[in-house]
Design an enzyme around this catalytic site. Structure first.
Site, short mmCIF file in Angstrom:
data_model
loop_
_atom_site.label_atom_id
_atom_site.label_comp_id
_atom_site.label_asym_id
_atom_site.label_seq_id
_atom_site.Cartn_x
_atom_site.Cartn_y
_atom_site.Cartn_z
N ASP A 1 0.71 -0.84 -0.09
CA ASP A 1 -0.13 -0.11 -0.42
C ASP A 1 1.08 1.38 0.44
O ASP A 1 2.00 1.13 0.90
CB ASP A 1 -0.65 0.04 1.16
CG ASP A 1 -2.35 1.31 0.56
OD1 ASP A 1 -3.01 0.40 0.68
OD2 ASP A 1 -1.46 2.45 0.81
N THR B 1 -8.96 -4.51 -18.40
CA THR B 1 -8.14 -5.32 -18.11
C THR B 1 -7.49 -5.48 -18.84
O THR B 1 -5.45 -5.83 -19.04
CB THR B 1 -8.76 -6.27 -17.79
OG1 THR B 1 -9.73 -6.71 -17.17
CG2 THR B 1 -7.44 -7.82 -17.29
N LYS C 1 -19.92 -6.46 -13.10
CA LYS C 1 -19.68 -5.84 -11.36
C LYS C 1 -20.37 -4.46 -11.95
O LYS C 1 -21.11 -4.36 -10.99
CB LYS C 1 -18.22 -5.30 -11.45
CG LYS C 1 -17.82 -4.74 -9.98
CD LYS C 1 -18.55 -5.50 -9.29
CE LYS C 1 -18.94 -4.85 -7.52
NZ LYS C 1 -19.01 -4.90 -6.60
N CYS D 1 -19.71 2.53 -3.62
CA CYS D 1 -20.29 1.43 -5.39
C CYS D 1 -21.27 1.90 -5.25
O CYS D 1 -21.04 2.22 -7.29
CB CYS D 1 -20.37 0.14 -4.70
SG CYS D 1 -18.93 0.17 -3.85
N1 NAD Z 1 -15.38 -1.56 -0.60
C1 NAD Z 1 -16.60 -2.13 -1.26
O1 NAD Z 1 -17.43 -2.31 -0.56
C2 NAD Z 1 -16.14 -2.60 -2.35
C3 NAD Z 1 -17.21 -4.06 -2.72
C4 NAD Z 1 -16.62 -4.21 -3.97
C5 NAD Z 1 -15.37 -3.57 -5.17
N2 NAD Z 1 -14.68 -2.69 -4.21
C6 NAD Z 1 -14.01 -2.38 -5.34
O2 NAD Z 1 -12.81 -2.16 -4.74
C7 NAD Z 1 -11.30 -1.19 -5.43
C8 NAD Z 1 -10.99 -0.95 -3.81
O3 NAD Z 1 -11.71 -0.74 -2.85
P1 NAD Z 1 -11.40 -0.37 -1.25
O4 NAD Z 1 -13.15 -0.01 -1.40
O5 NAD Z 1 -10.99 -1.48 -0.83
O6 NAD Z 1 -11.13 0.80 -1.08
P2 NAD Z 1 -9.88 1.69 -0.08
O7 NAD Z 1 -9.56 2.93 -0.19
O8 NAD Z 1 -10.78 0.67 1.32
O9 NAD Z 1 -9.10 1.21 -0.21
C9 NAD Z 1 -7.53 1.11 -1.34
C10 NAD Z 1 -6.53 1.06 -0.96
O10 NAD Z 1 -5.15 1.56 -2.19
C11 NAD Z 1 -4.21 1.66 -1.79
N3 NAD Z 1 -4.10 1.99 -3.08
C12 NAD Z 1 -3.87 3.38 -3.78
N4 NAD Z 1 -3.27 3.15 -4.75
C13 NAD Z 1 -2.01 3.06 -4.39
C14 NAD Z 1 -1.47 1.54 -5.11
N5 NAD Z 1 -0.79 2.59 -6.42
N6 NAD Z 1 -0.27 1.21 -4.69
C15 NAD Z 1 -0.46 0.84 -3.88
N7 NAD Z 1 -1.97 0.93 -2.93
C16 NAD Z 1 -2.54 1.92 -3.48
C17 NAD Z 1 -4.85 3.57 -0.50
O11 NAD Z 1 -3.75 3.46 0.04
C18 NAD Z 1 -6.23 2.00 -0.09
O12 NAD Z 1 -5.29 1.70 1.13
C19 NAD Z 1 -12.48 -0.42 -5.96
O13 NAD Z 1 -12.06 -0.61 -7.29
C20 NAD Z 1 -13.87 -0.53 -4.99
O14 NAD Z 1 -14.78 0.10 -5.97
C21 NAD Z 1 -15.20 -2.02 -3.37
#
Ligand code: NAD
Length: 420
Positions: free
Chosen positions: A33, A126, A212, A266
């Protein structure tokens, strides 16, 4: 080749539970991260997000030596990318985090690696990621160049877990696996079956990406229908909750419940990815977004009208009036205030109201900074005793448990039908 070291890029609400799930099956997991605060917290065996059961799994994984976090990608057998995909400008997807993540793993890729994109992404992402990787690593072959014989396998596998139940749903839910080739899908399925008890349902990457977006658009369109009914019913002086309850007695009708709008990161975001790519065709999906985005403004107008009636009836001055807002979270029984319509409405009320704005939110201990200077966080009983006007925004369990006799106010705006 089996997977002994797995790297998860992005350790947030999706990436950290996924990393912990692999580590709990005694795989060596390197979590990456860009936030050193997140990395340091995880390396202490603690977590930086709120999710039931995650803390104990992470603690055990770190203490057992199976999970380690770092800010710099390292070599691994498989990489899963779970970084944010917000929108920018006119609701276009912002893929800069995915691009940065792909660029950060490119130098450590080696022949035989599997790369999976999990972030919710527009169709074609992708393939785009595969092109970014291929441009940076001309010494390796990729699926778009060598098909099933590629050095690197690439797949899109979206996440559909429910916040608050992630540690159960991650393992039990079926998972859509969209490989760029059949071998990519087979290897991605093999990876997930390390912890998955649900089924891997295989398709191609573009269909998996669209799947999705479709799931969240389906929810958004159906909520918009309920929200639109709530506006129509208000004009027609019909109780929308009674109406929906009656209509749902039809064996093939199942209308959702209206609310103050649609929040979270989302459902309120992902449909725009379809609209941005298909502006001519995605008319219903766009309209649903607009209906749901309009709802908080409509609620605010209702509050203003109710306050005007209250002032006229009570003879009080506006500065003497107390408005109590019930709930700030983006859905019931959680503490997550991100992208919450209840937050937005409360903020607008507090800006407009010349009297006192009271907030009841049993899931938090202090108000967020944006509200702290204009509002006061109080308990349910105090709000019911003090307020002139009640605004119900989130149907948290403690609100639903309030006895009808405890609510003496005449002036109520109830967006959730709790005080119907
Ligand atoms: N939270 C949900 O309920 C949920 C459900 C389904 C899908 N998603 C999708 O999953 C993805 C992630 O969502 P999330 O809720 O986990 O986000 P989040 O913001 O909780 O976590 C993302 C993490 O990625 C890190 N990050 C950013 N750029 C980075 C990089 N270049 N290298 C390494 N780390 C990096 C950030 O610091 C953060 O800790 C999104 O596309 C979201 O739409 C989320």
């Amino acid at each position: 080749m089996s997977f002994s070291t797995i790297s998860v890029i992005g350790l947030g609400y999706i990436g950290l539970p996924t990393a912990a799930a692999f580590a709990s099956r005694q795989k060596h997991v390197v979590g990456v991260d860009i936030s050193s605060r997140a990395v340091d917290t995880i390396n202490r065996g603690e977590i930086h997000i709120v999710e039931p059961e995650l803390g104990s799994v992470v603690k055990a994984a770190v203490e057992g030596g199976f999970l380690r976090a770092t800010t710099q990608p390292e070599e691994a057998d498989a990489f899963l990318i779970a970084v944010p995909t917000p929108f920018k400008g006119e609701h276009e997807p912002d893929m800069k985090y995915v691009q940065a993540a792909a660029e950060s793993i490119a130098p450590v890729l080696r022949k035989g690696n599997l790369v999976i994109l999990e972030s919710t992404s527009p169709v074609g992402s992708t393939e785009q990621m595969a092109q970014w990787l291929a441009a940076l690593r001309p010494d390796l072959s990729f699926p778009q160049q060598a098909g099933d014989d590629a050095d690197i396998n690439i797949a899109y596998c979206p996440e559909r877990v429910l916040p608050g139940q992630v540690m159960v749903e991650l393992i039990k839910n079926d998972r859509v696996v969209g490989g760029m080739t059949a071998v990519c899908s087979a290897r991605a399925s093999e990876l997930y079956y390390i912890f998955l008890e649900g089924e891997c349902v295989v398709t191609n990457a573009r269909t998996a990406e669209m799947c999705k977006l479709t799931e969240n658009s389906f929810r958004d369109v159906n909520i918009a229908f309920a929200n639109e009914l709530s506006l129509i019913c208000a004009d027609q002086e019909i109780n929308v909750w009674e109406l929906i309850r009656l209509a749902n007695r039809h064996p093939r009708v199942n209308i959702l419940q209206p609310g103050p709008g649609v929040g979270g990161h989302c459902i309120a975001v992902d449909p725009w990815f379809i609209v941005a790519q298909n502006p001519q065709q995605a008319r219903l999906i766009r309209t649903a977004r607009e209906v749901n985005d309009y709802k908080p403004h409509w609620v605010l107008d209702r509050v203003k009208a109710t306050v005007a009636d209250c002032l006229a009836a009570s003879g009080k001055r506006a500065s003497e009036l107390k408005i109590a807002c019930f709930g700030l979270a983006f859905k019931p029984n959680i503490d997550d205030l991100r992208e919450s319509p209840a937050m937005e409405i409360t903020h607008q009320i507090a800006q407009w109201n010349s009297g006192e704005t009271l907030v009841v939110e049993p899931n938090i201990h202090q108000l967020p900074e944006s509200l702290a200077s204009h509002c006061k966080l109080i308990a349910i009983d105090e709000a019911l005793a003090q307020a002139d006007v009640l605004v119900m925004l989130v149907d948290h369990a403690p609100f639903k448990a309030i006895e009808a006799s405890a609510v003496q106010q005449t002036w109520i705006v109830d967006t959730k039908g709790v005080w119907r």
